[in-house]
Design a protein around this motif. Structure first.
Motif, PDB file in Angstrom:
ATOM      1  N   THR A   7      -7.012   4.828   9.572  1.00 30.00           N
ATOM      2  CA  THR A   7      -8.409   5.206   9.385  1.00 30.00           C
ATOM      3  C   THR A   7      -9.167   5.152  10.709  1.00 30.00           C
ATOM      4  O   THR A   7      -9.066   4.186  11.461  1.00 30.00           O
ATOM      5  N   CYS A  43      -7.267  -0.507   7.420  1.00 31.08           N
ATOM      6  CA  CYS A  43      -6.284   0.573   7.309  1.00 31.08           C
ATOM      7  C   CYS A  43      -6.092   1.184   8.700  1.00 31.08           C
ATOM      8  O   CYS A  43      -7.026   1.747   9.277  1.00 31.08           O
ATOM      9  N   CYS A  65       0.833  -1.203   0.000  1.00 30.79           N
ATOM     10  CA  CYS A  65       0.000   0.000   0.000  1.00 30.79           C
ATOM     11  C   CYS A  65       0.866   1.251   0.000  1.00 30.79           C
ATOM     12  O   CYS A  65       1.854   1.341   0.729  1.00 30.79           O
ATOM     13  N   ARG A 124     -12.016  -4.588  -0.923  1.00 29.29           N
ATOM     14  CA  ARG A 124     -11.667  -3.217  -0.586  1.00 29.29           C
ATOM     15  C   ARG A 124     -10.154  -3.083  -0.498  1.00 29.29           C
ATOM     16  O   ARG A 124      -9.474  -3.976   0.029  1.00 29.29           O
ATOM     17  N   LEU A 143      -6.409  -0.200  -1.275  1.00 28.05           N
ATOM     18  CA  LEU A 143      -5.777   1.086  -1.543  1.00 28.05           C
ATOM     19  C   LEU A 143      -4.680   0.876  -2.577  1.00 28.05           C
ATOM     20  O   LEU A 143      -4.169  -0.239  -2.761  1.00 28.05           O
ATOM     21  N   ARG A 186     -10.988  -0.664  -5.261  1.00 27.95           N
ATOM     22  CA  ARG A 186     -11.405  -2.076  -5.276  1.00 27.95           C
ATOM     23  C   ARG A 186     -10.425  -2.898  -6.094  1.00 27.95           C
ATOM     24  O   ARG A 186      -9.972  -2.470  -7.157  1.00 27.95           O
ATOM     25  N   GLN A 238     -12.133   8.390   4.129  1.00 28.67           N
ATOM     26  CA  GLN A 238     -11.277   7.446   3.411  1.00 28.67           C
ATOM     27  C   GLN A 238     -11.960   7.028   2.117  1.00 28.67           C
ATOM     28  O   GLN A 238     -13.088   6.530   2.148  1.00 28.67           O
ATOM     29  N   ARG A 239     -11.284   7.268   1.016  1.00 29.69           N
ATOM     30  CA  ARG A 239     -11.811   6.829  -0.278  1.00 29.69           C
ATOM     31  C   ARG A 239     -11.144   5.509  -0.644  1.00 29.69           C
ATOM     32  O   ARG A 239      -9.938   5.443  -0.867  1.00 29.69           O
ATOM     33  N   TRP A 240     -11.935   4.460  -0.696  1.00 28.17           N
ATOM     34  CA  TRP A 240     -11.411   3.123  -0.969  1.00 28.17           C
ATOM     35  C   TRP A 240     -11.404   2.838  -2.465  1.00 28.17           C
ATOM     36  O   TRP A 240     -12.233   3.337  -3.217  1.00 28.17           O
ATOM     37  N   GLU A 273     -16.768   7.296   3.781  1.00 34.53           N
ATOM     38  CA  GLU A 273     -16.264   7.476   2.426  1.00 34.53           C
ATOM     39  C   GLU A 273     -16.968   8.682   1.812  1.00 34.53           C
ATOM     40  O   GLU A 273     -18.181   8.830   1.944  1.00 34.53           O
TER      41      GLU A 273
END
Length: 361
Positions: free
Chosen positions: A159, A156, A77, A140, A142, A134, A130-132, A165
């Motif tokens: 987070t 995460c 990540c 899910r 990053l 895929r 948090q914008r995940w 989101e």
């Protein structure tokens, strides 16, 4: 391994016949003074520098720790740069970067201490949005560093347990007992301690007085304007300028006692609707900074003090140098660890004119 550099990496020089002092390599997952094995991730013979990961540590730094997150490391990540660094050393590294940028780009020697703020636990669980992404199989995750490839992430560790989101809609954020509406997918500081820390630092730096006039540039939904308007009172005036139309509309709702001018900041400042003078200015630009046109326009209004809120130390240093050309000196600087485990740092700089500047100076 050489010194830490802006961007979350260390600078190494590896032997190369084509480069007298060795080829420059920017290395992630390393620490100054370490001996490591590098794996080049970007770069060809014709490039001025390469990028690399430290994939094996031969001689570790005393500041190295085991990353708390199992997906923080080379090829994994890309969200955290510094999980391998003890938290106090992370802050020391960020302070060193801010100092170096101010020295190199503004010619200033400035002491810097990066301050923690309330709202995280040992640098973890602070990110409230948090914008995940895929993975191809729908899990899910990053993205890797400088890549569109997604790494599956079950948990995460930076987070917040109640993080949401970004999505269409509206939320209300409360700062110092005041509610501010903001688009759910719009900009708002992601560290829970950030709004209070930044408002406090700006108010402390500017020390606004009753009756003064204030320009709040890149005002967002009105975080600073809300409290500056309270400080200058009915006899004062606050004008907020915001380029994002949605944020400007929220600022209009949040700030009944403030004049909100939507539009590009440089363009608004060049228009007749912008005030020609101001006692105080807040600059809170995006990562690219305010740049020359805005700095020139700010100085032309002759403020007694400018509070510059910066998320990029290089842009801050450049703009400090531009304002110095108009007689404004950096008189204080605070730095905040709003993004633990990453290389990012937030600064609040105060610039003051040696003597009160006349409009047009």
């Amino acid at each position: 391994m050489g010194p830490v550099a802006h961007g979350g990496h260390c600078v190494a020089r590896v032997p190369d016949p084509a480069h007298e002092r060795g080829r420059v390599v920017f290395v992630r997952h390393a620490l100054p003074g370490e001996r490591v094995v590098l794996e080049v991730t970007e770069g060809t013979e014709g490039d001025s520098f390469w990028r690399a990961d430290a994939v094996e540590v031969l001689e570790p730094s005393p500041d190295r720790v085991e990353a708390p997150c199992p997906v923080a490391g080379p090829g994994l990540c890309g969200g955290c740069d510094l999980q391998h660094v003890a938290l106090p050393a992370q802050r020391d590294q960020k302070a060193a970067v801010v100092r170096e940028q101010l020295q190199r780009l503004a010619g200033l020697e400035v002491p810097v201490v990066v301050e923690p703020v309330p709202g995280d636990v040992d640098g973890l669980r602070w990110r409230t949005r948090q914008r995940w992404a895929r993975t191809p199989d729908g899990r899910r995750g990053l993205r890797k560093h400088r890549s569109h490839e997604v790494v599956a992430v079950d948990d995460c560790l930076i987070t917040h347990p109640e993080a949401r989101e970004p999505e269409p809609g509206e939320v209300v954020e409360t700062v110092r007992g005041r509610d501010l509406a903001v688009a759910a997918d719009g900009f708002w500081q992601v560290h829970p301690g950030a709004p209070e820390a930044l408002v406090g630092a700006v108010l402390e730096a500017l020390a606004p007085r009753a009756g003064e006039s204030v320009l709040d540039l890149y005002a967002g939904v009105g975080l600073f304007s809300a409290f500056l308007a309270e400080a200058v009172g009915r006899d004062g005036r606050v004008v907020a300028v915001e380029g994002d139309a949605v944020a400007a509309s929220y600022a209009g709702r949040n700030l009944p006692d403030v004049d909100v001018l939507p539009g590009d900041v440089a363009a608004v400042l060049a228009s007749p609707e912008a005030p020609a003078v101001a006692d105080l200015v807040v600059l809170d630009p995006p990562r690219t900074g305010a740049k020359r046109a805005v700095c020139d326009a700010v100085a032309a209004r002759g403020p007694r003090a400018i509070a510059y809120v910066a998320c990029d130390p290089a842009a801050l240093a450049r703009d400090v140098a531009l304002l110095a050309g108009h007689g404004y000196a950096l008189t204080s600087l605070r730095a905040f660890d709003l993004f633990p485990m990453t290389h990012h740092v937030e600064c609040v700089a105060l610039l003051e004119h040696a003597t009160p500047a006349a409009p047009g100076v």
